[in-house]
Design a protein around this motif. Structure first.
Motif, mmCIF file in Angstrom:
data_model
loop_
_atom_site.group_PDB
_atom_site.id
_atom_site.type_symbol
_atom_site.label_atom_id
_atom_site.label_comp_id
_atom_site.label_asym_id
_atom_site.label_seq_id
_atom_site.Cartn_x
_atom_site.Cartn_y
_atom_site.Cartn_z
ATOM 1 N N ALA A 247 39.347 77.119 100.345
ATOM 2 C CA ALA A 247 39.684 77.082 98.917
ATOM 3 C C ALA A 247 38.764 77.938 98.071
ATOM 4 C CB ALA A 247 39.631 75.631 98.420
ATOM 5 N N GLY A 248 37.595 78.284 98.565
ATOM 6 C CA GLY A 248 36.688 79.151 97.827
ATOM 7 C C GLY A 248 35.798 78.407 96.852
ATOM 8 N N ARG A 249 35.186 79.190 95.935
ATOM 9 C CA ARG A 249 34.243 78.630 94.975
ATOM 10 C C ARG A 249 34.643 79.030 93.576
ATOM 11 N NH1 ARG A 249 27.948 80.320 95.235
ATOM 12 N NH2 ARG A 249 28.927 82.316 94.680
ATOM 13 N N ASP A 250 34.477 78.092 92.636
ATOM 14 C CA ASP A 250 34.773 78.360 91.242
ATOM 15 C C ASP A 250 33.715 79.313 90.677
ATOM 16 O OD1 ASP A 250 34.552 77.693 88.168
ATOM 17 O OD2 ASP A 250 36.531 77.005 88.819
ATOM 18 N N SER A 251 34.170 80.399 90.051
ATOM 19 C CA SER A 251 33.240 81.421 89.561
ATOM 20 C C SER A 251 32.443 80.975 88.348
ATOM 21 C CB SER A 251 34.027 82.694 89.208
ATOM 22 O OG SER A 251 35.001 82.409 88.205
ATOM 23 N N ILE A 252 32.898 79.922 87.651
ATOM 24 C CA ILE A 252 32.198 79.475 86.445
ATOM 25 C C ILE A 252 31.239 78.340 86.777
ATOM 26 C CG2 ILE A 252 32.480 78.483 84.141
ATOM 27 C CD1 ILE A 252 35.173 79.910 83.979
ATOM 28 N N SER A 253 31.772 77.253 87.422
ATOM 29 C CA SER A 253 30.918 76.106 87.724
ATOM 30 C C SER A 253 30.130 76.295 89.016
ATOM 31 C CB SER A 253 31.779 74.841 87.835
ATOM 32 O OG SER A 253 32.685 74.954 88.915
ATOM 33 N N LEU A 254 30.491 77.324 89.797
ATOM 34 C CA LEU A 254 29.833 77.624 91.068
ATOM 35 C C LEU A 254 29.920 76.463 92.056
ATOM 36 C CD1 LEU A 254 26.630 79.500 89.829
ATOM 37 C CD2 LEU A 254 28.859 80.438 90.480
ATOM 38 N N PRO A 282 28.603 71.753 95.792
ATOM 39 C CA PRO A 282 28.600 73.222 95.679
ATOM 40 C C PRO A 282 29.143 73.932 96.908
ATOM 41 C CG PRO A 282 26.532 72.300 94.876
ATOM 42 C CD PRO A 282 27.277 71.176 95.513
ATOM 43 N N LEU A 283 29.059 73.289 98.096
ATOM 44 C CA LEU A 283 29.531 73.915 99.331
ATOM 45 C C LEU A 283 30.884 73.366 99.801
ATOM 46 C CD1 LEU A 283 26.174 74.041 101.349
ATOM 47 C CD2 LEU A 283 27.201 75.817 99.919
#
Length: 564
Positions: A247-254, A282-283
């Protein structure tokens, strides 16, 4: 003047099922046109195809809810005066698959009891009106004022106060359900011949029920997925894909957009990835789809469902879920069956049944096809003299029967072919597989109309696993001037050839009742004694038990419309 047309038509499409709370269903989406004639008939649309033991024989019985066409024709005086020929042809789409559930009752719980489909389908959509519910081998009646109600959408059965459920209650439910995998078609043809003044009856049928691999319903099968299915054979675990999705990582909340983090660990000296339910971590880069499995592979890391809504690691070979997605596997099932019945004398009936099945669990794969075919047969004779006489002395009536039945381990029927309580009656389990042969003989004698004595003896043998012998005796007295009395005695001896364990099981039940005006008191006494033993120990094995139950009762009769 001799042709009738019956039609149920509507211009509305109502995709809802009726409620299973009444004895009669009001099916809003049932549409059909029926033509009826003394010699032929046809049905187009929605219909129920029923083929009982009298028509289909021991192994060709069938009950399906279909949508398509069914045609029949009857010809008289074929190949001679008094002979008849009946032909039937069916081509239709089947609404669901047939399966059977065995459920052990829970003390004090009237339900709901959840039904499951094949391959551990957790929430099957039960096809309305197809269920047959049995308690301790007796067929129940649907309805809130009768025995049970059913929610077809959730696949849950609940029982009324008329049928109190205890820990000893044995519940069996046969039903059809929709798993929305493939369009399922059924085609068949049958023929019946009667000759020699109806003393000879021949019946044969050919039926095919198959999934259409070109018409998947809830999933799109591309070439790569079809190759996976083709290479899986009959192993459903091979016919699966990973349920893990990055799903990846949110670029704003990281923070990770998924709900799971992926960790590496060492189990039995090997590296194994584990999914840890950590929403908001976060991971947490991964989302996952989990599938229920009825039997966890010993080399797989299983998961269990947690109260928080996620899935947590249960251990190697443990748990009930895997992070995989099972692919739908199309099936192909053909059965050829027949029955011949001959009455050489008014008191004698000889019959023979045969069947041949071809069951391909994966019609996209050529693997394991050598185990697709199986056969079965049954030969029986019945003797029913109207009276037993010695000179001018009438000694009563007698019925005598004997049968020999063989079922190949690879034979797969389209519907139920054994009695509801087959495993209990013979004290065998599902795990004891093998070619099965059953020989039985039964005698019923009535010296008077009010007195009946019946005895049966039978043996069941599966050469690789189990042998069982069974003896029963029933005595009954039914006279308006006397109490109704009945006693049943049953003895079963079983030997497990794999473990050398032996079991003896004695069951007895007595009932006595008597009508006094509008009252009917009754007393039932039931007792069982089961002893399972191993040749390597002097103690009884787990599963042995003994119990005694005394049940008095009182009924108010002839008080319509009231009952108590």
């Amino acid at each position: 003047s001799d042709l009738d047309i019956v039609a149920a038509l509507t211009d509305e499409n109502v995709p809802i099922q009726p409620e299973g709370t009444t004895q009669t269903l009001q099916e809003l989406d049932k549409v059909f046109i029926q033509l009826r004639h003394p010699r032929y008939g046809a049905t187009l649309g929605d219909f129920v195809y029923e083929r009982g033991e009298q028509d289909g024989g021991e192994f060709g019985q069938l009950s399906r809810k279909l949508q398509g066409a069914n045609a029949t024709a009857t010809l008289q005086d074929v190949l001679g005066q008094g002979n008849s020929l009946a032909i039937g042809i069916t081509g239709a789409t089947s609404r669901g698959k047939y399966t059977s559930n065995q459920i052990q009752g829970v003390e004090g719980s009237q339900g709901p009891y959840r039904l499951t489909g094949r391959d551990a389908s957790r929430r099957p959509v039960v096809i309305a009106g197809t269920e047959r519910v049995y308690i301790d081998g007796q067929l129940m009646t649907r309805g809130e004022t009768n025995d049970y109600t059913i929610d077809y959408g959730t696949g849950e059965v609940s029982f009324s106060a008329r049928r109190l459920i205890t820990y000893a209650t044995r519940i069996t439910v046969d039903f059809e359900y929709s798993d929305r995998q493939f369009t399922r078609n059924l085609v068949g043809a049958s023929a019946r011949v009667s000759a020699f003044d109806n003393r000879l009856h021949l019946f044969t049928s050919v039926t095919q029920e198959a999934d259409d691999p070109a018409s998947p319903i809830d999933i799109a099968l591309n070439d790569s997925l079809r190759e996976i299915i083709a290479g899986s054979g009959t192993d459903k675990y091979k016919a699966s894909v990973s349920g893990l999705l990055f799903a990846g990582r949110d670029s704003i909340s990281l923070t990770g957009r998924g709900q799971y983090t992926l960790k590496d660990t060492i189990i039995n000296g090997g590296h194994r990835p584990l999914l840890v339910y950590s929403p908001g971590h976060p991971l947490a880069y991964y989302s996952a789809t989990f599938s229920f499995v009825d039997e966890m592979p010993t080399d797989s890391i299983g998961y269990s469902r947690s109260n928080s809504g996620g899935y947590v690691v249960a251990g190697l070979g443990k748990g009930s879920y895997l992070p995989i997605q099972f692919l739908p596997i199309p099936e192909l099932h053909r059965v050829i069956s027949g029955r011949a019945t001959f009455d050489p004398h008014s008191d004698v009936t000889i019959s023979g049944d045969y069947a041949f099945s071809s069951y391909d669990e994966n019609r996209l794969s050529s693997l394991d096809n050598d185990a697709n075919h199986g056969g079965a047969y049954k030969i029986s004779m019945e003797y029913h003299p109207k009276e037993v006489r010695v000179g001018n002395l009438v000694l009563g009536t007698m019925d005598l029967s004997a049968s020999d039945r063989f079922v190949d381990r690879r034979f797969v029927s389209l519907d139920r072919v054994s009695e509801i309580e087959f495993d209990r009656n013979w004290n065998v389990t599902k795990s004891s597989v093998g070619d099965e042969e059953i020989r039985q003989a039964a005698l019923t004698y009535k010296p008077l109309k009010s007195i009946s004595v019946a005895a049966t003896y039978g043996s069941l043998e599966r050469k690789e696993s189990v042998r069982s012998t069974r003896l029963t005796m029933n005595v009954s007295l039914s006279d308006s001037a006397l109490p109704d009395i009945g006693h049943k005695w049953e003895y079963i001896r079983t030997e497990d050839r794999r473990t050398l364990n032996k079991s003896t099981w004695t069951r007895q039940q007595s009932t006595i009742s008597y009508e006094v005006r509008r009252l009917k008191p009754v007393l039932r006494v039931e007792m069982e004694d089961r002893q399972d033993r191993s040749p390597f120990t002097d103690s009884l094995l787990t599963g042995s038990f003994r119990y005694l139950e005394i049940a008095p009762g009182l009924s108010l009769i002839n008080l319509d419309p009231f009952r108590a």
